[in-house]
Design a protein around this motif. Structure first.
Motif, PDB file in Angstrom:
ATOM      1  N   THR A 245       8.574  25.710  49.121  1.00  0.00           N
ATOM      2  CA  THR A 245       7.243  25.291  48.747  1.00  0.00           C
ATOM      3  C   THR A 245       6.291  26.271  49.436  1.00  0.00           C
ATOM      4  OG1 THR A 245       7.873  22.962  48.621  1.00  0.00           O
ATOM      5  CG2 THR A 245       5.521  23.429  48.873  1.00  0.00           C
ATOM      6  N   VAL A 246       5.275  26.749  48.730  1.00  0.00           N
ATOM      7  CA  VAL A 246       4.399  27.818  49.218  1.00  0.00           C
ATOM      8  C   VAL A 246       3.048  27.245  49.610  1.00  0.00           C
ATOM      9  CG1 VAL A 246       3.092  29.796  48.380  1.00  0.00           C
ATOM     10  CG2 VAL A 246       5.561  29.714  48.059  1.00  0.00           C
ATOM     11  N   ASP A 247       2.519  27.744  50.739  1.00  0.00           N
ATOM     12  CA  ASP A 247       1.275  27.208  51.296  1.00  0.00           C
ATOM     13  C   ASP A 247       0.108  28.191  51.265  1.00  0.00           C
ATOM     14  OD1 ASP A 247       2.642  24.840  52.076  1.00  0.00           O
ATOM     15  OD2 ASP A 247       3.381  25.872  53.855  1.00  0.00           O
ATOM     16  N   THR A 248       0.385  29.497  51.119  1.00  0.00           N
ATOM     17  CA  THR A 248      -0.688  30.499  51.208  1.00  0.00           C
ATOM     18  C   THR A 248      -0.601  31.481  50.049  1.00  0.00           C
ATOM     19  OG1 THR A 248       0.547  32.174  52.475  1.00  0.00           O
ATOM     20  CG2 THR A 248      -0.475  30.368  53.734  1.00  0.00           C
ATOM     21  N   TRP A 249      -1.720  32.146  49.770  1.00  0.00           N
ATOM     22  CA  TRP A 249      -1.733  33.134  48.684  1.00  0.00           C
ATOM     23  C   TRP A 249      -0.897  34.351  49.057  1.00  0.00           C
ATOM     24  CZ3 TRP A 249      -3.453  38.098  49.305  1.00  0.00           C
ATOM     25  CH2 TRP A 249      -4.299  38.361  50.392  1.00  0.00           C
TER      26      TRP A 249
END
Length: 278
Positions: A245-249
């Protein structure tokens, strides 16, 4: 650089109360949202509800997920309807009500989280002798999930860490797409994907080679560049790769640059810098 599809993790759980109808309808309103990722398990009566943890009294960043307590699958629908999620007015919804609230223009990634029991085999490639038993554990619940999903006009993708869940889904609803969720073993994930001819594979963000994320620990998964090039193999076999799961650009851009197909994210807007130049 490709522009991966955006899957809103629990309905953009970074800014909305996770796995609720309010989160889903808000997440669906973003043009970038391709799918909304949710978790399902049964209430005490067997009705599928949308909730991640086994227990209602677990925490997120020190805050109780709900004002209730106990195991979800031992809690009645009436109690769940009165339970409040993360200090909001949102309650734990049934899968049927959740899907009914969504437009058909957005898809739903339904993660088969638990069938209402604890004797499951997490992220394991099962021996042939064990597959029938594990499929039987999941089948009654999956049948009810499929019934609810059949009433939804949008795209449905089933996913799970459990081979038994995928076996039941393939047996009960072969026309729906399926994805295996990976934990700490790319080899295991590929074995299961091939066994059930899964349309997609969902690895954690540090199991995709060619990014800085591959050398960083993530949850219980250690920092170790994967020996197997999952992305290349999956694409050669015709399977999509959707990363969680990705949290930052910055993380989003790294994964977009190596060519993943979809990215499961907690926040909207992360993919703006990863869009191809005109």
């Amino acid at each position: 650089m490709s522009s991966p599809e955006v899957l809103a993790h629990r309905g953009f759980a970074g800014i909305y109360p996770e796995n609720t109808i309010g989160a889903a309808t808000d997440a669906a309103a973003y043009e970038e949202t391709t799918m909304i990722e949710i978790d399902v398990q049964p209430a005490s009566c067997g009705t599928p509800v949308v909730f991640h943890d086994d227990r209602l009294d677990n925490t997120r960043d020190g805050q109780p997920v709900t004002d209730g307590s106990g195991l979800v699958w031992e809690t009645s629908l009436e109690e769940l309807a009165e339970t409040r999620v993360l200090g909001t007015e949102e309650s734990v919804p049934t899968l049927s009500a959740f899907l009914e609230a969504l437009p058909e223009t957005v898809g739903v990634n339904v993660e088969l989280k638990n069938p209402g029991r604890s004797d499951l085999r997490f992220a394991e490639s099962l021996a042939e002798s064990d597959r029938k038993e594990q499929r039987a554990h999941w089948a009654p619940f999956v049948e009810r999930v499929v019934t609810d999903c059949d009433a939804f006009s949008g795209e449905i993708l089933f996913s799970s860490f459990y081979e038994g869940a995928l076996a039941a889904a393939r047996n009960i609803a072969p026309d729906y797409s399926a994805a295996v969720l990976l934990a700490d073993s790319v080899k295991t994930g590929l074995e299961i994907a091939r066994r059930y001819d899964c349309e997609a594979i969902h690895p954690p963000r540090n199991q995709v080679r060619g990014t800085e994320l591959a050398s960083e620990p993530y949850g219980s998964i250690p920092a170790d560049e994967p020996d197997i090039d999952l992305l290349e193999i999956a694409h050669d076999e015709g399977r999509a790769v959707n990363v969680w799961t990705v949290d930052t650009w910055v993380q989003f851009t790294q994964l977009a640059e190596v060519g993943v197909d979809g990215i499961i994210v907690d926040y909207p807007g992360l993919g703006q810098s990863a869009r191809p130049q005109e």
